[in-house]
Design an enzyme around this catalytic site. Structure first.
Site, PDB file in Angstrom:
ATOM      1  N   ASN A 181       0.791  -1.229   0.000  1.00  0.00           N
ATOM      2  CA  ASN A 181       0.000   0.000   0.000  1.00  0.00           C
ATOM      3  C   ASN A 181       0.827   1.284   0.000  1.00  0.00           C
ATOM      4  OD1 ASN A 181       0.747  -0.711   2.649  1.00  0.00           O
ATOM      5  ND2 ASN A 181      -0.924   0.470   3.536  1.00  0.00           N
ATOM      6  N   GLY A 227       2.389  -5.662   7.671  1.00  0.00           N
ATOM      7  CA  GLY A 227       1.418  -6.489   6.963  1.00  0.00           C
ATOM      8  C   GLY A 227       0.285  -6.890   7.889  1.00  0.00           C
ATOM      9  N   SER A 228      -0.325  -8.003   7.599  1.00  0.00           N
ATOM     10  CA  SER A 228      -1.492  -8.443   8.359  1.00  0.00           C
ATOM     11  C   SER A 228      -1.093  -9.034   9.708  1.00  0.00           C
ATOM     12  CB  SER A 228      -2.273  -9.491   7.562  1.00  0.00           C
ATOM     13  OG  SER A 228      -1.567 -10.716   7.518  1.00  0.00           O
ATOM     14  N   GLU A 285       4.456  -4.061  12.378  1.00  0.00           N
ATOM     15  CA  GLU A 285       3.464  -3.005  12.199  1.00  0.00           C
ATOM     16  C   GLU A 285       2.304  -3.651  11.467  1.00  0.00           C
ATOM     17  OE1 GLU A 285       0.967  -0.783  11.029  1.00  0.00           O
ATOM     18  OE2 GLU A 285       2.303  -0.064   9.453  1.00  0.00           O
ATOM     19  N   LEU A 286       1.202  -3.879  12.198  1.00  0.00           N
ATOM     20  CA  LEU A 286       0.129  -4.714  11.675  1.00  0.00           C
ATOM     21  C   LEU A 286      -1.128  -3.880  11.417  1.00  0.00           C
ATOM     22  CD1 LEU A 286       0.819  -7.703  14.089  1.00  0.00           C
ATOM     23  CD2 LEU A 286       1.773  -7.296  11.809  1.00  0.00           C
ATOM     24  N   CYS A 307      -3.016   1.525   6.991  1.00  0.00           N
ATOM     25  CA  CYS A 307      -3.174   0.900   8.303  1.00  0.00           C
ATOM     26  C   CYS A 307      -3.865   1.819   9.303  1.00  0.00           C
ATOM     27  CB  CYS A 307      -1.804   0.481   8.849  1.00  0.00           C
ATOM     28  SG  CYS A 307      -0.992  -0.794   7.875  1.00  0.00           S
ATOM     29  N   GLU A 355     -10.371  -5.015  10.129  1.00  0.00           N
ATOM     30  CA  GLU A 355      -9.756  -3.953   9.331  1.00  0.00           C
ATOM     31  C   GLU A 355     -10.340  -4.028   7.926  1.00  0.00           C
ATOM     32  OE1 GLU A 355      -5.326  -2.162   8.540  1.00  0.00           O
ATOM     33  OE2 GLU A 355      -5.562  -4.326   8.383  1.00  0.00           O
TER      34      GLU A 355
END
Length: 473
Positions: free
Chosen positions: A152, A228-229, A248-249, A282, A376
């Site tokens: 993204n 990512g997820s 970093e989710l 995010c 999300e």
């Protein structure tokens, strides 16, 4: 003839026996093909990074020079890099240009931080019997850093990993998202041209089950930085064991709008930020909790603004919202919208899909258990929910497995401070939306939104280890 994107290992461009397509996300046309790494190429990339780290030490000022020059090269090539991002991601060209500018700043901040990696004097003489000793700490690089980035924000999030890693003196093995490898290759070109020695940055591409697993299992890697997820992040954390990792989710970021806020400013900020990058951020505005006295007017203005936003060709300067990363993801988001409406949510704007393009969607009367609220959504969708008391609003905002960033619009200092204290998130933004991020600030979440921090100064602490030195005189 479509372009070919090769792996970058030890300063060389490497091809393999397997290729995959890179699609223009707006048209579906093939814009490039990238070579897929296997175990052999992953091993070679890690070996090159390890060798560079051990044999080609870079002095702090040299790291500064390289990163500063890379930042300059990014801005010199802003138009080309932005076009690449726009085609690979589907991001509007104006958003892509902004991302390149931010990525250049991230490298520049990293360059400056490379000169400030420091320890501290420890007053050991203050303890009995140590009058003849002196002590200080130093910070030393960990070695090989693995950087795994999402689709993204492919330029800036890569720079948030590669920049600090180099600034700290580490070498890097970099895996870009399979949907966006072209910008990764161009960043490797820039770093090499800026003077980074061969082996300090290596790029491998391929699927998570093959390339990702090989990276996770290799004990030569000392630190992992992943965006990512939550599901993939948890799997990676389990695989790397005791080695340090920064994750970093996801998030479903809440923004509170109290009755004393500037209503027009809050509507504009929430609506535009919810749809930036087709909602694929995010910290995108997803859950908006609005004080009951202004709820109806907020809904009216947000829906009206959403209907003015133009969706279409991301290369058209007039476009506000481009396609999502794939039609599959757009179909998934459309289904969540339809499910919410079937369960009682009110569709105020949007909701229609054409291929990978999803109209900017505003929902009201959303319940906490609906997928577009508790999960999300990662799409151009946001939900508006009414609240009566600030206690209720804070409880609703905190009722989530995520905690990346949250926000509050209010003109009450007392209320702003209370929300800063009580909102359960790694960042609380006052009189702006959860989407705000300055690249030099500490950035990272609580709960299932991750562990560790980004922001060059802060992640450098994680990408180095502390050593104490004690001198007896």
């Amino acid at each position: 003839m479509v372009a070919e994107v090769r792996l970058f290992i030890n300063g060389e461009w490497v091809s393999t026996n397997q290729k995959e397509k890179v699609l223009n996300k707006a048209t579906g046309e093939t814009v490039a093909e990238y070579y897929v790494a296997g175990a052999k190429e992953v091993d070679a990339a890690i070996a090159a990074a390890e060798n560079a780290f051990k044999t080609k030490k870079l002095a702090p000022y040299r790291r500064y020079e390289i990163l500063k020059r890379a930042s300059e090269l990014m801005m010199e090539r802003q138009e080309d890099l932005a076009l690449t991002i726009s085609q690979e991601v589907g991001k509007t060209l104006k958003e892509a240009k902004g991302e390149v500018a931010r990525a250049a700043q991230t490298l520049l901040i990293s360059a400056e931080e490379s000169k400030r990696v420091q320890g501290e004097v420890v007053p050991i003489a203050g303890s009995p019997g140590n009058e003849n000793r002196r002590a200080w700490t130093t910070r030393v690089p960990l070695g090989v850093v693995c950087a795994i980035t999402p689709f993204n924000v492919p330029a800036n999030l890569t720079c948030h990993k590669v920049g600090p890693a180099i600034a700290a003196g580490n070498a890097v093995v970099y895996k870009p998202a399979s949907a966006t490898p072209i910008i990764g290759a161009k960043l490797c070109e820039i770093m090499a041209e800026a003077g980074l020695p061969a082996g300090y940055l290596n790029m491998v591409m391929g699927s998570g089950p093959v390339v990702g697993d090989a990276l996770a299992k290799d004990q030569r890697i000392a630190f992992y930085s992943f965006t990512g997820s939550a599901a993939v992040g948890m799997k990676l954390k389990t695989a790397v064991g005791f080695r340090p990792i920064s994750l970093e989710l996801g998030s479903n970021s809440p923004t509170l709008v109290h009755g004393d806020a500037d209503l027009a400013a809050a509507v504009d900020a929430c609506t535009r930020s919810a749809f930036a990058n087709a909602g694929q951020l995010c910290i995108s505005v997803q859950r908006v909790y609005v004080h009951a006295p202004i709820y109806d007017e907020f809904c009216k203005q947000a829906a009206a603004l959403a209907q003015t936003l133009k969706i279409g060709d991301p290369l058209d300067p007039a476009t506000d919202i481009g396609p999502m990363i794939s039609e599959k993801e757009a179909i998934r988001a459309e289904a969540w919208i339809q499910e919410a409406v079937a369960e009682g949510a009110k569709l105020l704007a949007g909701g229609q899909r054409k291929g990978p393009f999803l109209e900017p969607t505003v929902l009201a009367n959303v319940k906490p258990q609906m997928k577009c609220s508790c999960n999300e959504v990662f799409a151009p969708v946001f939900n508006i929910v009414s609240y009566d008391t600030i206690d209720e609003a804070i409880a609703l905002a905190n009722d989530s497995c995520y905690g990346l960033q949250a926000a509050i619009f209010t003109n009450s200092l007392d209320l702003a401070v209370r929300c800063a204290d009580e909102l359960e998130a790694g960042g609380v933004i006052i009189n702006d939306v959860s989407t705000f991020r300055a690249d030099l600030m500490p950035y990272g979440g609580w709960k299932e939104s991750g562990i560790g921090k980004e922001g060059p100064r802060y992640v450098i602490e994680e990408m180095t280890k502390e050593k104490i030195v004690v001198l007896k005189m």
